[in-house]
Design an enzyme around this catalytic site. Sequence first.
Site, PDB file in Angstrom:
ATOM      1  N   THR A   1     -73.582 110.360  36.347  1.00 13.91           N
ATOM      2  CA  THR A   1     -72.240 110.196  35.777  1.00 13.91           C
ATOM      3  C   THR A   1     -71.727 111.489  35.132  1.00 13.91           C
ATOM      4  O   THR A   1     -70.629 111.960  35.428  1.00 13.91           O
ATOM      5  CB  THR A   1     -72.284 109.080  34.710  1.00 13.91           C
ATOM      6  OG1 THR A   1     -72.888 107.935  35.317  1.00 13.91           O
ATOM      7  CG2 THR A   1     -70.919 108.716  34.207  1.00 13.91           C
ATOM      8  N   VAL A   2     -72.525 112.076  34.255  1.00 13.45           N
ATOM      9  CA  VAL A   2     -72.050 113.256  33.509  1.00 13.45           C
ATOM     10  C   VAL A   2     -72.098 114.510  34.383  1.00 13.45           C
ATOM     11  O   VAL A   2     -71.163 115.320  34.388  1.00 13.45           O
ATOM     12  CB  VAL A   2     -72.865 113.446  32.202  1.00 13.45           C
ATOM     13  CG1 VAL A   2     -72.382 114.688  31.447  1.00 13.45           C
ATOM     14  CG2 VAL A   2     -72.752 112.217  31.313  1.00 13.45           C
TER      15      VAL A   2
ATOM     16  N   ILE B   1     -64.901 114.516  23.015  1.00 15.92           N
ATOM     17  CA  ILE B   1     -64.267 114.997  21.774  1.00 15.92           C
ATOM     18  C   ILE B   1     -64.999 116.257  21.305  1.00 15.92           C
ATOM     19  O   ILE B   1     -66.219 116.246  21.190  1.00 15.92           O
ATOM     20  CB  ILE B   1     -64.366 113.917  20.661  1.00 15.92           C
ATOM     21  CG1 ILE B   1     -63.792 112.582  21.150  1.00 15.92           C
ATOM     22  CG2 ILE B   1     -63.675 114.381  19.390  1.00 15.92           C
ATOM     23  CD1 ILE B   1     -64.091 111.414  20.227  1.00 15.92           C
TER      24      ILE B   1
ATOM     25  N   GLY C   1     -69.233 100.829  32.362  1.00 18.09           N
ATOM     26  CA  GLY C   1     -70.035 102.062  32.329  1.00 18.09           C
ATOM     27  C   GLY C   1     -70.114 102.708  30.958  1.00 18.09           C
ATOM     28  O   GLY C   1     -70.520 103.864  30.844  1.00 18.09           O
TER      29      GLY C   1
ATOM     30  N   GLU D   1     -75.436 102.234  27.537  1.00 19.20           N
ATOM     31  CA  GLU D   1     -76.628 102.914  28.038  1.00 19.20           C
ATOM     32  C   GLU D   1     -77.327 102.026  29.062  1.00 19.20           C
ATOM     33  O   GLU D   1     -77.084 100.811  29.112  1.00 19.20           O
ATOM     34  CB  GLU D   1     -77.602 103.179  26.878  1.00 19.20           C
ATOM     35  CG  GLU D   1     -77.038 104.041  25.772  1.00 19.20           C
ATOM     36  CD  GLU D   1     -76.636 105.427  26.268  1.00 19.20           C
ATOM     37  OE1 GLU D   1     -77.498 106.142  26.775  1.00 19.20           O
ATOM     38  OE2 GLU D   1     -75.453 105.769  26.155  1.00 19.20           O
TER      39      GLU D   1
ATOM     40  N   ASP E   1     -78.379 104.517  19.369  1.00 18.35           N
ATOM     41  CA  ASP E   1     -77.533 105.565  19.957  1.00 18.35           C
ATOM     42  C   ASP E   1     -76.722 106.249  18.835  1.00 18.35           C
ATOM     43  O   ASP E   1     -76.652 107.474  18.770  1.00 18.35           O
ATOM     44  CB  ASP E   1     -76.600 104.947  21.008  1.00 18.35           C
ATOM     45  CG  ASP E   1     -75.708 105.987  21.662  1.00 18.35           C
ATOM     46  OD1 ASP E   1     -76.197 106.732  22.523  1.00 18.35           O
ATOM     47  OD2 ASP E   1     -74.519 106.071  21.284  1.00 18.35           O
TER      48      ASP E   1
ATOM     49  N   LYS F   1     -76.933 110.224  17.278  1.00 19.54           N
ATOM     50  CA  LYS F   1     -75.734 111.044  17.073  1.00 19.54           C
ATOM     51  C   LYS F   1     -75.596 111.437  15.602  1.00 19.54           C
ATOM     52  O   LYS F   1     -75.043 112.494  15.285  1.00 19.54           O
ATOM     53  CB  LYS F   1     -74.508 110.278  17.575  1.00 19.54           C
ATOM     54  CG  LYS F   1     -74.530 110.112  19.098  1.00 19.54           C
ATOM     55  CD  LYS F   1     -73.524 109.095  19.583  1.00 19.54           C
ATOM     56  CE  LYS F   1     -73.502 109.000  21.111  1.00 19.54           C
ATOM     57  NZ  LYS F   1     -72.722 107.866  21.615  1.00 19.54           N
TER      58      LYS F   1
HETATM   59  N1  HSE Z   1     -73.439 104.391  25.358  1.00 20.81           N
HETATM   60  C1  HSE Z   1     -72.712 105.445  24.705  1.00 20.81           C
HETATM   61  C2  HSE Z   1     -71.501 104.847  24.003  1.00 20.81           C
HETATM   62  C3  HSE Z   1     -72.300 106.484  25.711  1.00 20.81           C
HETATM   63  O1  HSE Z   1     -71.212 103.663  24.238  1.00 20.81           O
HETATM   64  O2  HSE Z   1     -70.880 105.523  23.210  1.00 20.81           O
HETATM   65  C4  HSE Z   1     -71.808 107.777  25.132  1.00 20.81           C
HETATM   66  O3  HSE Z   1     -72.762 108.437  24.352  1.00 20.81           O
END
Ligand code: HSE
Length: 388
Positions: free
Chosen positions: A10-11, A122, A173, A176, A187, A191
């Site tokens: 994807t990325v 961002i 999408g 994760e 997640d 971050k």
């Molecule tokens: N699963 C993550 C989200 C993807 O929903 O923000 C981006 O880091």
Amino acid sequence: MKIAIMGFGTVGSGAYESLKNVSDVELVRILARHGRPGYEELDEMITPNIEDIVNDGTIDLVVETIGGIEPAASYVLACLNAGKHVVTANKNLISARFDELMAAAAANGVQLRFTSAVGGGIPWLHNLLRTRRCDEIISIKGIVNGTCNYILDSMADKGVSFDECLKIAQDLGYAEADPSSDIEGTDTLRKTVISSRLAFDTTITEGDIPCYGIDTIDSCDITWMKEKDLTCKLMMTARNTMKGVTACVEPVLLRSDSLESAVKTNNNLITLTAKNLGTQSFYGQGAGSLPTGESVVHDVMDIRDGDKTYAAFGDTAVKCCKDTELHRYYIRHDRMCEHISPLIDEHEEREGIFYCISKPITTAEMHEIGHHRKERGRKLFFARLPEE
Ligand code: HSE
């Protein structure tokens, strides 16, 4: 500048789309087991062997979009040790191995950049670092998980159930591969580690940060919140106190006049407060192929142009510390047990469910009870209440 991309999902493919608009950057290799449908023009660049990239002296920079810790960590280290710059979107890797990877980049005189690892498209980390060049960051906070925001927004706005919202977020999408890291807050936790590291030059790790997600929220919580005109968001918060850096990931209830309460669907909103600059917020798409890919390409171009914003900081690392501030929490549980009743100031019972307001307690106390009940299969949801 010649570059390679490791991992073309994807990325990686999103980055390729943005690269088409960039001059002086030539993609020459892609590490993948096979080509990606729709990208047949790249088939000749595909190799399954990392050595073809590490040992190619003409490649200056490698983009890592494999994800996860291994083999990404070994590949990134091999590239750094071979004198190649690395740009990665891999939040798991950077959060878990920050010191080791930054040290390897510094030792080899190359850059490791990861702007897209927090906030997707961002330019949050980029601006955090720019601010730090001439100012002192006091605190950071934000909505950094699009999946959770999508779920919370859809439950409140459309009355859709948690499970249904999660399924849609997966189909779109946003989530994760294992969505438990989204809904359990890990997640957001990763971050928070990465943002705190850059904001405060702190040694903080994932284990230092209390983390509670939204996996136990129910439609009855949303009903209670709506009655009180409150909106729930999963938030990261971190601040530099006199004693060190303290950070937290937890559901927070917000009044309708707050910026965060207006964040819809899968968007992110991330805010810094600095001594001279004051408060500044960054809003937009925190996930997705093209926004995240574009952020990757900005890092590539910044390295091409000799920007050194990601240079390692001094060696005055700030320690982390426990949050001793007291907060009130909304707590919903199916039983007024001996673990919960001492913490409660007021409660009401509706159809066998207890809706409570806690006494002022620490984050650690609240999270301990939440995890304790969860481990015993008793679903408890809590969210920090706004300050009076
Ligand atoms: N699963 C993550 C989200 C993807 O929903 O923000 C981006 O880091």
